[in-house]
Design a protein around this motif. Sequence first.
Motif, PDB file in Angstrom:
ATOM      1  N   GLY A 163       0.852  -1.188   0.000  1.00  0.00           N
ATOM      2  CA  GLY A 163       0.000   0.000   0.000  1.00  0.00           C
ATOM      3  C   GLY A 163       0.886   1.235   0.000  1.00  0.00           C
ATOM      4  O   GLY A 163       2.122   1.138  -0.094  1.00  0.00           O
ATOM      5  N   TRP A 164       0.261   2.403   0.139  1.00  0.00           N
ATOM      6  CA  TRP A 164       1.003   3.663   0.048  1.00  0.00           C
ATOM      7  C   TRP A 164       2.026   3.785   1.189  1.00  0.00           C
ATOM      8  O   TRP A 164       3.051   4.432   1.061  1.00  0.00           O
ATOM      9  CB  TRP A 164       0.008   4.838   0.070  1.00  0.00           C
ATOM     10  N   GLY A 165       1.757   3.141   2.317  1.00  0.00           N
ATOM     11  CA  GLY A 165       2.686   3.191   3.451  1.00  0.00           C
ATOM     12  C   GLY A 165       3.943   2.351   3.249  1.00  0.00           C
ATOM     13  O   GLY A 165       4.888   2.446   4.016  1.00  0.00           O
ATOM     14  N   SER A 199      -4.454   3.188  -0.911  1.00  0.00           N
ATOM     15  CA  SER A 199      -4.768   2.805   0.457  1.00  0.00           C
ATOM     16  C   SER A 199      -3.416   2.550   1.141  1.00  0.00           C
ATOM     17  O   SER A 199      -2.481   2.061   0.518  1.00  0.00           O
ATOM     18  CB  SER A 199      -5.658   1.575   0.505  1.00  0.00           C
ATOM     19  N   TYR A 200      -3.340   2.905   2.406  1.00  0.00           N
ATOM     20  CA  TYR A 200      -2.030   2.862   3.077  1.00  0.00           C
ATOM     21  C   TYR A 200      -1.603   1.449   3.435  1.00  0.00           C
ATOM     22  O   TYR A 200      -0.423   1.140   3.483  1.00  0.00           O
ATOM     23  CB  TYR A 200      -2.077   3.722   4.342  1.00  0.00           C
ATOM     24  N   GLY A 201      -2.574   0.568   3.719  1.00  0.00           N
ATOM     25  CA  GLY A 201      -2.245  -0.768   4.210  1.00  0.00           C
ATOM     26  C   GLY A 201      -2.358  -1.824   3.132  1.00  0.00           C
ATOM     27  O   GLY A 201      -1.934  -1.626   1.996  1.00  0.00           O
ATOM     28  N   ASP A 202      -2.982  -2.974   3.499  1.00  0.00           N
ATOM     29  CA  ASP A 202      -2.945  -4.145   2.628  1.00  0.00           C
ATOM     30  C   ASP A 202      -4.280  -4.557   2.000  1.00  0.00           C
ATOM     31  O   ASP A 202      -4.437  -5.713   1.597  1.00  0.00           O
ATOM     32  CB  ASP A 202      -2.352  -5.333   3.404  1.00  0.00           C
ATOM     33  N   PRO A 203      -5.277  -3.661   1.862  1.00  0.00           N
ATOM     34  CA  PRO A 203      -6.550  -4.145   1.298  1.00  0.00           C
ATOM     35  C   PRO A 203      -6.498  -4.453  -0.192  1.00  0.00           C
ATOM     36  O   PRO A 203      -7.354  -5.188  -0.689  1.00  0.00           O
ATOM     37  CB  PRO A 203      -7.528  -2.990   1.563  1.00  0.00           C
ATOM     38  N   ALA A 204      -5.525  -3.902  -0.920  1.00  0.00           N
ATOM     39  CA  ALA A 204      -5.461  -4.148  -2.372  1.00  0.00           C
ATOM     40  C   ALA A 204      -4.321  -5.114  -2.704  1.00  0.00           C
ATOM     41  O   ALA A 204      -3.724  -5.045  -3.770  1.00  0.00           O
ATOM     42  CB  ALA A 204      -5.319  -2.829  -3.117  1.00  0.00           C
ATOM     43  N   GLN A 225     -16.248   4.251 -15.742  1.00  0.00           N
ATOM     44  CA  GLN A 225     -15.671   2.949 -15.378  1.00  0.00           C
ATOM     45  C   GLN A 225     -14.849   3.111 -14.096  1.00  0.00           C
ATOM     46  O   GLN A 225     -14.260   4.184 -13.854  1.00  0.00           O
ATOM     47  CB  GLN A 225     -14.806   2.426 -16.514  1.00  0.00           C
ATOM     48  N   ALA A 226     -14.790   2.041 -13.336  1.00  0.00           N
ATOM     49  CA  ALA A 226     -14.254   2.146 -11.969  1.00  0.00           C
ATOM     50  C   ALA A 226     -12.772   2.484 -11.913  1.00  0.00           C
ATOM     51  O   ALA A 226     -12.280   2.976 -10.895  1.00  0.00           O
ATOM     52  CB  ALA A 226     -14.511   0.849 -11.212  1.00  0.00           C
ATOM     53  N   GLY A 227     -12.025   2.225 -13.003  1.00  0.00           N
ATOM     54  CA  GLY A 227     -10.585   2.494 -12.965  1.00  0.00           C
ATOM     55  C   GLY A 227     -10.223   3.927 -13.289  1.00  0.00           C
ATOM     56  O   GLY A 227      -9.045   4.295 -13.284  1.00  0.00           O
ATOM     57  N   GLY A 232      -7.864  13.291   0.175  1.00  0.00           N
ATOM     58  CA  GLY A 232      -6.742  14.220   0.115  1.00  0.00           C
ATOM     59  C   GLY A 232      -5.739  13.951  -0.986  1.00  0.00           C
ATOM     60  O   GLY A 232      -4.659  14.535  -0.988  1.00  0.00           O
ATOM     61  N   THR A 233      -6.033  13.055  -1.899  1.00  0.00           N
ATOM     62  CA  THR A 233      -5.212  12.874  -3.097  1.00  0.00           C
ATOM     63  C   THR A 233      -6.136  12.667  -4.286  1.00  0.00           C
ATOM     64  O   THR A 233      -7.192  12.051  -4.153  1.00  0.00           O
ATOM     65  CB  THR A 233      -4.225  11.683  -2.978  1.00  0.00           C
ATOM     66  N   ARG A 234      -5.718  13.198  -5.455  1.00  0.00           N
ATOM     67  CA  ARG A 234      -6.550  13.013  -6.654  1.00  0.00           C
ATOM     68  C   ARG A 234      -6.191  11.713  -7.366  1.00  0.00           C
ATOM     69  O   ARG A 234      -6.831  11.339  -8.342  1.00  0.00           O
ATOM     70  CB  ARG A 234      -6.386  14.203  -7.587  1.00  0.00           C
ATOM     71  N   PRO A 250      -2.920  19.031  -1.159  1.00  0.00           N
ATOM     72  CA  PRO A 250      -1.583  19.605  -0.917  1.00  0.00           C
ATOM     73  C   PRO A 250      -0.463  18.567  -1.009  1.00  0.00           C
ATOM     74  O   PRO A 250       0.633  18.873  -1.466  1.00  0.00           O
ATOM     75  CB  PRO A 250      -1.701  20.186   0.499  1.00  0.00           C
ATOM     76  N   LEU A 251      -0.764  17.319  -0.605  1.00  0.00           N
ATOM     77  CA  LEU A 251       0.297  16.304  -0.609  1.00  0.00           C
ATOM     78  C   LEU A 251       0.661  15.840  -2.024  1.00  0.00           C
ATOM     79  O   LEU A 251       1.727  15.268  -2.236  1.00  0.00           O
ATOM     80  CB  LEU A 251      -0.107  15.098   0.246  1.00  0.00           C
ATOM     81  N   ASP A 252      -0.233  16.093  -2.985  1.00  0.00           N
ATOM     82  CA  ASP A 252       0.072  15.694  -4.365  1.00  0.00           C
ATOM     83  C   ASP A 252       1.114  16.608  -5.013  1.00  0.00           C
ATOM     84  O   ASP A 252       1.498  16.398  -6.158  1.00  0.00           O
ATOM     85  CB  ASP A 252      -1.198  15.701  -5.232  1.00  0.00           C
TER      86      ASP A 252
END
Length: 469
Positions: free
Chosen positions: A29-31, A69-74, A103-105, A127-129, A324-326
Motif C-alpha cells: 500500500g502507500w505506506g 490505500s495505506y495498508g494491505d486491502p489491495a 468505469q471504476a478504474g 486528500g489525493t486526486r 496539498p500532498l500531491d
Amino acid sequence: MSSAMFGSCRPSTGFAMPDPSGTHRQLTGWGRTAPSTALVVTPTTTDELIAAVAAAPARGVVARGLGRSYGDPAQNAGGLVVDLTRLSRIRAFDSGAGLVTVQAGCSLDALIDAVLPSGWLLPVTPGTRFVTVGGAVAADVHGKNHHRDGAFGRHVESLKLLTPGGDLLELDRSNRLPELEATLGGLGLTGIVVECTLRLRRVETSWLRVDTEPATSLDETIAKLEAADRGFHYSVAWVDGRAGGKAFGRGVLLLGEHAAPAELPAGARESPLERSKPRQLQVPTWASAARLIEGPALNAFNELRFRRTRPGTELQPLDPFFYPLDAASEWNRLYGRHGFVQYQFVVPFPAKDVLATLLERLRGVHPSLVVLKRFGEEAGPLAFPIPGWTAAVDIPAGAKGLAAALDSADELVASAGGRIYLAKDSRMRADLLPRMYPRLAEWAGVRARLDPDGRMQSDLARRLRLVAR
Ligand SMILES: Cc1cc2nc3c(=O)[nH]c(=O)nc-3n(C[C@H](O)[C@H](O)[C@H](O)COP(=O)(O)OP(=O)(O)OC[C@H]3O[C@@H](n4cnc5c(N)ncnc54)[C@H](O)[C@@H]3O)c2cc1C
C-alpha cells in the motif's frame, strides 16, 4: 440467494481469455509496509475482467486501483490481483443534470478534468486526486466536507458490480440497497465495481476562498473546528502532533468555501472554471528523509509552520486546497525502507477526552503529520465514518515502541465506541473488529450472499478474518 434472484445481466459476448500479460509482482500500500506477491492482471475490457475473475486461483481475487490505500486491502498474497486502471472510460456525462457514469478504474484526477469545464466537481474527494472511482467506492472515502455532505457513497446513484460468480449486478437505492451499502466501504470484498454513476456538485469557479486560523491549544483547535463546521463547507485542522505542555494540540485550521466568479482575480475571471494543475515535484527514487522526519528537525519545522501562520483569507485553486500532498510524487519514499503507518481513528463526539489521551499517547511515537476533522453522519455497515472526531496520524513504521502504542490506542478507541479506518490499516488485531464495527455480522451476511465461496480475498481480509471460507 441465487444469482438469478439478483437479476444477472452477464454480457452475451462470452468469456475472453485472461489478460496474457499478467505478471507476478510484489505489492504494497502507500505506506510501503507489509509487501506481498500476487499475480497481477490488467484487463482492458469488461470481458477480459470477467474472464480473469473466472480463472482466479484458490487464493482468490481482489481489485486494485491506484494503490493509495495505506495498508494491505489491495494485496492478495499468492492469489490474483486485478488492476482496474485500464478500465477508465467515461461512459456518459449529463452536463445538465450533473450525472456521470464512469468505469471504476478512472482516476478522480481525470474525472475532474472531464467535468469541471461544464461547471461540475466531485461531491466528495479524499486528500489525493490519484485515487480511482472504484477505490473511492470500496473505502467510501471522506473529504473535508464530511460534516456537510457525508462520504463518497452518499452521492453514488448506482453501481455495476461483478461478483466472483461472473454476474454483473446493477445496484441502486431502490434495487438491492443492502448490496449497495455493503459495497460502499466494503473494501472490494463484495465483488469488483465495474462502473459507477455519480451525482456531481455544481460549481461556478475552480477556486476556493480559504480562511486560515491558528489555534494555540487542543481546546482551542477543537472549539474553532466546532464553530467552523456551522459556517464552512470544508474544514480541517493540521495539528502539531509533537508539541507538549501548553502547546499540546495547537494547530492551524483551513476552512474553505467555493468562490464566486466576482471574487476571482481579474486574470482568472475570463475562465473561472479553468484548472491550473501544478506540476508535481519528483522525489528521487533513492531519496530518504527518514532520519529528518523522525528527528528534531521536524519539531523545528512544526514550530516554524505554527509561528508563521497568520489568520487571514485568500483564494486558492482547487488542487493546492484539496490535494496539498500531491505537490510531490512518490513522497511516501521519503520514509525510507521501513515505510510509514497512517493511523486514522474516529471517536464519538462525547469522547473528546479520549481524543486528547490518544493524541498525547501518539505524541510518544513522534508523528510526522496529524490532521483533525469532524465527521457527520454514519453510512454503510463497514464504512468508517461515524459522527465524531477523527484524526489521521502519520508515523514512521520504524518508530520505537510503535506496535505497543498502536495496540493500546486500538483498545482505547474501541472502548470509547470508536473505530479505525480499515483502508489505512496494516496491523490491527482481528478480535477488535466486531467491537469497532457493530454491524459487521450484517455486512458479512450480505457479502456471503454475493460471494458464497469466499473467492473475494485480500491480505487485509485474511488478517482481519473478514471472509469466511
Ligand atoms: C495522500 C493520501 C491522502 C488520502 N486522503 C484520504 C482522505 O482524505 N479520505 C479518505 O477517505 N481516504 C484518503 N486516502 C485513502 C484513499 O482515498 C483510499 O485508500 C482509496 O481507497 C484509494 O483508492 P485506490 O484507487 O488507490 O485504491 P487501492 O488502494 O488500489 O484499493 C483500495 C481498496 O479499494 C478496492 N478497490 C479498488 N478498485 C476497486 C474496484 N473497481 N472494485 C472493488 N474494489 C475496488 C481494493 O480492493 C481495496 O480494498 C488518502 C490516501 C493518500 C495516499
